[in-house]
Design an enzyme around this catalytic site. Structure first.
Site, PDB file in Angstrom:
ATOM      1  N   CYS A   1      44.413 -25.270  49.832  1.00 45.23           N
ATOM      2  CA  CYS A   1      45.440 -25.503  49.039  1.00 45.23           C
ATOM      3  C   CYS A   1      44.850 -27.103  48.257  1.00 45.23           C
ATOM      4  O   CYS A   1      44.574 -27.571  49.185  1.00 45.23           O
ATOM      5  CB  CYS A   1      47.059 -25.781  49.006  1.00 45.23           C
ATOM      6  SG  CYS A   1      47.770 -26.865  49.002  1.00 45.23           S
TER       7      CYS A   1
ATOM      8  N   HIS B   1      47.111 -30.079  49.291  1.00 42.09           N
ATOM      9  CA  HIS B   1      46.929 -30.557  51.520  1.00 42.09           C
ATOM     10  C   HIS B   1      45.341 -30.578  51.994  1.00 42.09           C
ATOM     11  O   HIS B   1      45.952 -30.832  52.997  1.00 42.09           O
ATOM     12  CB  HIS B   1      47.945 -29.777  51.785  1.00 42.09           C
ATOM     13  CG  HIS B   1      49.558 -29.590  51.249  1.00 42.09           C
ATOM     14  ND1 HIS B   1      50.213 -29.091  49.956  1.00 42.09           N
ATOM     15  CD2 HIS B   1      50.619 -30.475  51.687  1.00 42.09           C
ATOM     16  CE1 HIS B   1      51.394 -30.084  50.226  1.00 42.09           C
ATOM     17  NE2 HIS B   1      51.484 -30.859  50.466  1.00 42.09           N
TER      18      HIS B   1
ATOM     19  N   HIS C   1      50.432 -19.644  52.377  1.00 47.13           N
ATOM     20  CA  HIS C   1      50.252 -21.084  52.594  1.00 47.13           C
ATOM     21  C   HIS C   1      50.277 -22.261  53.765  1.00 47.13           C
ATOM     22  O   HIS C   1      51.149 -21.975  54.172  1.00 47.13           O
ATOM     23  CB  HIS C   1      50.532 -21.091  51.331  1.00 47.13           C
ATOM     24  CG  HIS C   1      50.509 -21.388  50.205  1.00 47.13           C
ATOM     25  ND1 HIS C   1      49.489 -22.002  48.530  1.00 47.13           N
ATOM     26  CD2 HIS C   1      50.099 -19.693  49.076  1.00 47.13           C
ATOM     27  CE1 HIS C   1      49.160 -20.818  47.429  1.00 47.13           C
ATOM     28  NE2 HIS C   1      49.771 -19.775  47.865  1.00 47.13           N
TER      29      HIS C   1
HETATM   30 ZN   LIG Z   1      49.624 -26.840  49.540  1.00 49.32          ZN
END
Ligand SMILES: [Zn+2]
Length: 230
Positions: A122, A125, A191
């Protein structure tokens, strides 16, 4: 003072959203991975050296003892992993070379390559996205080696990503390579930024899809779904 700067940055607004909202809601801003114009001025070796220094600084700020035998090699390992593995898809040099073949069998139905496992990260993050991609196309007269479909998925997955962009980047590349609009991509992924932190939802998954050309009918979508679910 540093903390204030960080907070200030994330409160900046873009299209009515704060930078913080964009990250937490996983909104994305463009189809192309946002890259600096001089992204490749540094060699891979220089990138690894620089990342290693910066990562050891993060570890040091966190209070970790870099003299410990277990931690000593971590900055170098992370740098190598970033450049050579998990973010290697940022470098166009690593784009899979694709050869097309004539469709000698005159097979003119959809070809589905399903359950392509991929690992991405991601971009908001920097934690893993783990999923399966299903890709399909209808030949315009040319066919592609099956493993190349897999490689195209892996190439775009090895970038800091947002699932919607990953889906569209794979679809766009397939359209260009296969010289047809008739491609479909479905991605079903977990995720870790949603399961291991933040909202901590362990069961939810995110599904995104692209149906181009002939795939954009209820009938073709149902046929494709049927192949994928069986
Ligand atoms: Zn994320």
């Amino acid at each position: 003072m540093k903390t204030q700067e960080v907070t200030h940055k994330t409160k900046q607004k873009l299209n009515g959203f704060t930078i913080e909202d964009i990250g937490d809601d996983h909104l994305f801003t463009s189809l192309d991975t946002p890259m600096k114009p001089n992204a490749f001025d540094m060699s891979n070796q220089e990138k690894k050296e620089r990342i290693s220094i910066l990562f050891s600084e993060i570890m040091d700020v966190l209070g970790l003892d870099l003299n410990d035998d277990s931690l000593k090699g971590t900055p170098d390992r992370v740098a190598k992993m970033y450049v050579e593995e998990i973010f290697s898809g940022l470098d166009p040099e690593n784009k899979p070379k694709v050869a097309l073949f004539d469709n000698k069998y005159q097979y003119n139905q959809m070809l589905v390559e399903k359950n392509i496992t991929f690992y991405s990260n991601c971009e908001h993050h920097f934690v893993p996205i783990i999923g399966k991609a299903h890709v399909a196309y209808i030949s315009s007269g040319k066919v592609i080696g099956l493993s190349k479909l897999n490689r195209i998925v892996q190439y775009y997955a090895k970038r800091p990503q947002v699932q919607e962009r990953l889906t569209n980047q794979i679809a766009n590349d397939l359209k260009t390579v296969l010289e047809t609009e008739d491609v479909a991509v479905i991605i079903d992924a977990k995720h870790l930024c949603v399961s291991s932190r933040g909202i901590k939802d362990e069961t939810s998954a995110t599904v995104t899809s692209y149906y181009g050309g002939a795939f954009n009918t209820a009938e073709k979508i149902a046929e494709l779904q049927n192949y994928i679910n069986n």
